[in-house]
Scaffold this motif. Structure first.
Motif, PDB file in Angstrom:
ATOM      1  N   GLU A 271      41.209  10.840  73.080  1.00 30.52           N
ATOM      2  CA  GLU A 271      41.690  12.148  73.522  1.00 30.52           C
ATOM      3  C   GLU A 271      42.659  12.736  72.499  1.00 30.52           C
ATOM      4  O   GLU A 271      43.406  12.012  71.838  1.00 30.52           O
ATOM      5  CB  GLU A 271      42.377  11.967  74.876  1.00 30.52           C
ATOM      6  CG  GLU A 271      42.863  13.240  75.539  1.00 30.52           C
ATOM      7  CD  GLU A 271      43.564  12.952  76.844  1.00 30.52           C
ATOM      8  OE1 GLU A 271      44.402  13.779  77.267  1.00 30.52           O
ATOM      9  OE2 GLU A 271      43.286  11.886  77.445  1.00 30.52           O
ATOM     10  N   ALA A 272      42.663  14.056  72.361  1.00 31.67           N
ATOM     11  CA  ALA A 272      43.546  14.724  71.416  1.00 31.67           C
ATOM     12  C   ALA A 272      44.955  14.862  71.999  1.00 31.67           C
ATOM     13  O   ALA A 272      45.148  14.943  73.215  1.00 31.67           O
ATOM     14  CB  ALA A 272      42.999  16.101  71.060  1.00 31.67           C
ATOM     15  N   PHE A 273      45.960  14.874  71.106  1.00 28.75           N
ATOM     16  CA  PHE A 273      47.346  15.075  71.534  1.00 28.75           C
ATOM     17  C   PHE A 273      48.110  15.824  70.452  1.00 28.75           C
ATOM     18  O   PHE A 273      47.662  15.940  69.305  1.00 28.75           O
ATOM     19  CB  PHE A 273      48.033  13.736  71.840  1.00 28.75           C
ATOM     20  CG  PHE A 273      48.148  12.817  70.646  1.00 28.75           C
ATOM     21  CD1 PHE A 273      49.217  12.897  69.767  1.00 28.75           C
ATOM     22  CD2 PHE A 273      47.170  11.845  70.411  1.00 28.75           C
ATOM     23  CE1 PHE A 273      49.331  12.053  68.679  1.00 28.75           C
ATOM     24  CE2 PHE A 273      47.266  10.996  69.329  1.00 28.75           C
ATOM     25  CZ  PHE A 273      48.344  11.101  68.453  1.00 28.75           C
ATOM     26  N   ASP A 274      49.282  16.343  70.836  1.00 24.30           N
ATOM     27  CA  ASP A 274      50.161  17.059  69.909  1.00 24.30           C
ATOM     28  C   ASP A 274      51.491  16.321  69.796  1.00 24.30           C
ATOM     29  O   ASP A 274      51.887  15.563  70.690  1.00 24.30           O
ATOM     30  CB  ASP A 274      50.421  18.485  70.406  1.00 24.30           C
ATOM     31  CG  ASP A 274      49.161  19.324  70.493  1.00 24.30           C
ATOM     32  OD1 ASP A 274      48.203  19.044  69.736  1.00 24.30           O
ATOM     33  OD2 ASP A 274      49.130  20.257  71.319  1.00 24.30           O
ATOM     34  N   LEU A 275      52.194  16.553  68.699  1.00 19.12           N
ATOM     35  CA  LEU A 275      53.522  15.968  68.487  1.00 19.12           C
ATOM     36  C   LEU A 275      54.346  16.933  67.651  1.00 19.12           C
ATOM     37  O   LEU A 275      53.854  17.501  66.682  1.00 19.12           O
ATOM     38  CB  LEU A 275      53.407  14.616  67.778  1.00 19.12           C
ATOM     39  CG  LEU A 275      54.729  13.953  67.351  1.00 19.12           C
ATOM     40  CD1 LEU A 275      55.557  13.567  68.568  1.00 19.12           C
ATOM     41  CD2 LEU A 275      54.460  12.733  66.484  1.00 19.12           C
ATOM     42  N   SER A 276      55.618  17.098  68.037  1.00 18.52           N
ATOM     43  CA  SER A 276      56.533  17.953  67.291  1.00 18.52           C
ATOM     44  C   SER A 276      57.874  17.234  67.133  1.00 18.52           C
ATOM     45  O   SER A 276      58.423  16.723  68.113  1.00 18.52           O
ATOM     46  CB  SER A 276      56.726  19.284  68.016  1.00 18.52           C
ATOM     47  OG  SER A 276      57.613  20.123  67.314  1.00 18.52           O
ATOM     48  N   LEU A 277      58.382  17.170  65.902  1.00 19.46           N
ATOM     49  CA  LEU A 277      59.648  16.502  65.614  1.00 19.46           C
ATOM     50  C   LEU A 277      60.586  17.464  64.904  1.00 19.46           C
ATOM     51  O   LEU A 277      60.163  18.241  64.038  1.00 19.46           O
ATOM     52  CB  LEU A 277      59.412  15.275  64.722  1.00 19.46           C
ATOM     53  CG  LEU A 277      58.420  14.220  65.236  1.00 19.46           C
ATOM     54  CD1 LEU A 277      58.204  13.150  64.177  1.00 19.46           C
ATOM     55  CD2 LEU A 277      58.916  13.607  66.529  1.00 19.46           C
ATOM     56  N   HIS A 278      61.874  17.381  65.250  1.00 15.95           N
ATOM     57  CA  HIS A 278      62.872  18.308  64.707  1.00 15.95           C
ATOM     58  C   HIS A 278      63.963  17.560  63.937  1.00 15.95           C
ATOM     59  O   HIS A 278      64.204  16.372  64.178  1.00 15.95           O
ATOM     60  CB  HIS A 278      63.507  19.104  65.846  1.00 15.95           C
ATOM     61  CG  HIS A 278      62.534  19.954  66.605  1.00 15.95           C
ATOM     62  ND1 HIS A 278      62.416  21.310  66.414  1.00 15.95           N
ATOM     63  CD2 HIS A 278      61.618  19.629  67.549  1.00 15.95           C
ATOM     64  CE1 HIS A 278      61.480  21.792  67.202  1.00 15.95           C
ATOM     65  NE2 HIS A 278      60.979  20.793  67.913  1.00 15.95           N
ATOM     66  N   ALA A 279      64.622  18.252  63.039  1.00 15.07           N
ATOM     67  CA  ALA A 279      65.704  17.662  62.248  1.00 15.07           C
ATOM     68  C   ALA A 279      66.810  17.154  63.160  1.00 15.07           C
ATOM     69  O   ALA A 279      67.189  17.825  64.122  1.00 15.07           O
ATOM     70  CB  ALA A 279      66.253  18.684  61.261  1.00 15.07           C
ATOM     71  N   GLY A 280      67.331  15.978  62.868  1.00 14.77           N
ATOM     72  CA  GLY A 280      68.399  15.384  63.655  1.00 14.77           C
ATOM     73  C   GLY A 280      67.924  14.664  64.894  1.00 14.77           C
ATOM     74  O   GLY A 280      68.726  14.075  65.621  1.00 14.77           O
ATOM     75  N   GLU A 281      66.606  14.687  65.153  1.00 16.00           N
ATOM     76  CA  GLU A 281      66.060  14.101  66.368  1.00 16.00           C
ATOM     77  C   GLU A 281      65.475  12.720  66.078  1.00 16.00           C
ATOM     78  O   GLU A 281      64.805  12.505  65.074  1.00 16.00           O
ATOM     79  CB  GLU A 281      64.968  15.025  66.913  1.00 16.00           C
ATOM     80  CG  GLU A 281      64.401  14.590  68.249  1.00 16.00           C
ATOM     81  CD  GLU A 281      63.301  15.516  68.734  1.00 16.00           C
ATOM     82  OE1 GLU A 281      63.182  15.693  69.961  1.00 16.00           O
ATOM     83  OE2 GLU A 281      62.553  16.059  67.889  1.00 16.00           O
ATOM     84  N   VAL A 282      65.744  11.785  66.986  1.00 12.30           N
ATOM     85  CA  VAL A 282      65.149  10.453  66.925  1.00 12.30           C
ATOM     86  C   VAL A 282      64.190  10.321  68.105  1.00 12.30           C
ATOM     87  O   VAL A 282      64.605  10.409  69.260  1.00 12.30           O
ATOM     88  CB  VAL A 282      66.206   9.338  66.980  1.00 12.30           C
ATOM     89  CG1 VAL A 282      65.541   7.957  66.945  1.00 12.30           C
ATOM     90  CG2 VAL A 282      67.200   9.475  65.820  1.00 12.30           C
TER      91      VAL A 282
END
Length: 494
Positions: A271-282
């Motif tokens: 199955e397809a999925f999305d991911l988003s990561l931001h600066a300063g985030e763990v």
């Protein structure tokens, strides 16, 4: 009479006293946990019992008789078998799993020069059945996972019919199901009279099977805690201070995403999925072994290919064809097995602490083969101070450091140059609680990058992450609520 009686054992490396008048005893039919921070002397003590090192002083008695093994094979013949955390030396690539299981048998005197493949498979299967493991006997040993290599090591050790089995972080690469199966085997062996010395930084392991815990600090055994084990007291004795294990202040993601995955498929049928990561985030990704955590990181780092979807780094298309391209783009990664993926062999010039840190930065730090202003040494000195690395200095061999300090050096490698995205695969594997807190502090101190961590331990995810995701059947999913460790565990079990 105790099975093993250790009295005033000492061992030094130059002026450093690694084991200092250690005293303890182990009875038949008990599981004793050995706890201690990295550098407390656990590994040196185990190597003395295994015949790798000779004690400088003190006495060891096994079954009431002096026990002075001069090699691991001699210790094994006497009834003391050790399974070490690193499985690199168990067997080479090119041999089958069945071959590696029987390597000790092949070396015995009286073994026929010619053996049939059928007999090898039959004996190997009997060893696995006795251990309660299921492995592909005809598979190349070099192609199996770290978890399966660990199972091979344990099964081979159990086949030696030891009186004392020493296990060094045996579940570090195992799934929850595999760990429980191992515990069942160990409890059955304990009931049969086998003594087990169990080294682990996972309190859940010790709580599940240990009858008591020995605590080491500064080369000494500073405490013994009987079941039910008070882990708060044991950890305080281990590190010499109180440990604040509260969840960190969760930071909310702001600003544009540093890294994005859209319509991602790790396999064509998944199955397809999305991911988003931001600066300063763990962000931590947790889940059972084989769920796809490591493959996700490998795809981002360019060692495998995505089956579908797009990746964006700082808003631009990103699709690395190799780790070199990923590093050039500003994506760094510390792999799951640091011994195989991050450290140079001991005999190589690049095996020092300083060289370990500088390895991926050679083009920048060694233009035309010349080192600019001692950059390598300065970065190592900063790492020693910032991460609390216990080492004699920048030129100390990385192989003389404890597991936790080796991992700190690997983390320091990617602290030395800016990178918008850091990938960490099982960064706390074989790392004690004190060193783990040092690493967590360093990871969370950076506000200029996003960090994605893969871990099989929801406790670790809870301690380090602002956001926890779970991976199931190669699909990344958010955890409902995402506020408690119980939610993380429920997310894995769902």
């Amino acid at each position: 009479m105790a099975l093993l009686d250790v009295s005033n054992i000492t061992h030094s490396f130059g002026s450093t006293r690694a084991v200092d008048a250690a005293r303890f005893a182990i009875e038949r039919g008990e599981i004793v946990a050995l706890m201690g921070a990295n550098g407390a002397g656990k590994s040196t003590l185990v190597k003395i019992l295994s015949g790798v090192f000779a004690a400088d002083g003190g006495t060891i008695r096994l079954n009431g008789q002096p026990f002075l093994p001069r090699s691991p094979s001699e210790a094994a013949r006497a009834g003391v078998v050790t399974v070490h955390q690193s499985t690199d030396l168990i067997g080479p690539a090119g041999l089958t799993v069945a071959d590696v299981l029987l390597l000790n048998r092949f070396a015995e005197r009286g073994t026929p020069f010619f053996v049939s493949r059928k007999s090898v498979r039959r004996e190997a299967k009997a060893m696995l059945d006795a251990a309660g493991f299921s492995l592909p006997l005809d598979r190349d040993f070099g192609d199996i996972s770290a978890a399966d290599r660990q199972l091979v090591a344990i099964a081979r050790a159990l086949a030696n019919k030891a009186e004392l089995l020493i296990l060094d972080e045996p579940t570090a690469s195992l799934s929850g199901t595999e760990s429980r199966r191992l515990f069942d085997v160990l409890l059955r062996l304990r009931a049969q009279g086998l003594a087990i010395l169990y080294i682990s930084h996972r309190t859940a392991d010790l709580e599940a099977i240990a009858d008591r815990a020995l605590v080491m600090r500064g080369g000494r055994v500073v405490g013994s805690v009987s079941r039910p084990i008070d882990f708060s007291a044991a950890i305080e004795a281990m590190i010499g201070r109180r440990l604040d294990s509260a969840r960190p202040d969760v930071r909310q993601a702001t600003g544009p995403a540093v890294f994005e995955m859209r319509g991602t498929r790790l396999f064509s049928q998944s199955e397809a999925f999305d991911l988003s990561l931001h600066a300063g985030e763990v962000v931590a990704v947790t889940g059972v072994l084989g769920a796809g955590k490591s493959r996700l990181l490998a795809a981002i780092f360019g060692t495998t290919r995505l089956a579908g979807g797009d990746m964006l780094l700082n808003g631009r298309p990103y699709r690395p064809r190799s780790p070199g391209e990923a590093v050039a783009a500003g994506v760094a990664m510390a792999g799951e097995d640091r011994h195989r993926s991050s450290l140079m062999p001991d005999a190589w010039p690049g095996s020092s602490l300083a060289a370990t840190i500088s390895l991926p930065h050679l083009d920048k730090w060694y233009p035309h083969g010349f080192l600019l202003g001692g950059r390598e040494r300065r970065e190592a000195e900063k790492a020693i101070s910032r991460l609390g690395i216990k080492a004699a200095g920048p030129q100390a061999s990385i192989w003389t450091l404890s597991g936790g300090n080796q991992q700190k050096a690997v983390i320091a490698r990617w602290e030395a140059e800016p990178c918008p995205l850091l990938l960490l695969d099982e960064p706390f594997q074989g790392v004690d609680v004190g060193a783990r807190q040092d690493i967590i502090k360093a990871i969370r101190a950076r506000s200029d990058r996003a960090t994605l961590i893969a871990t099989s331990d929801p406790e670790e995810a809870y301690e380090v992450a602002d956001r926890i995701l779970t991976m199931d059947h190669h699909v990344l999913r958010p955890i409902a609520g995402n506020k408690t460790i119980s939610a993380a565990i429920e997310g894995i079990s769902a």
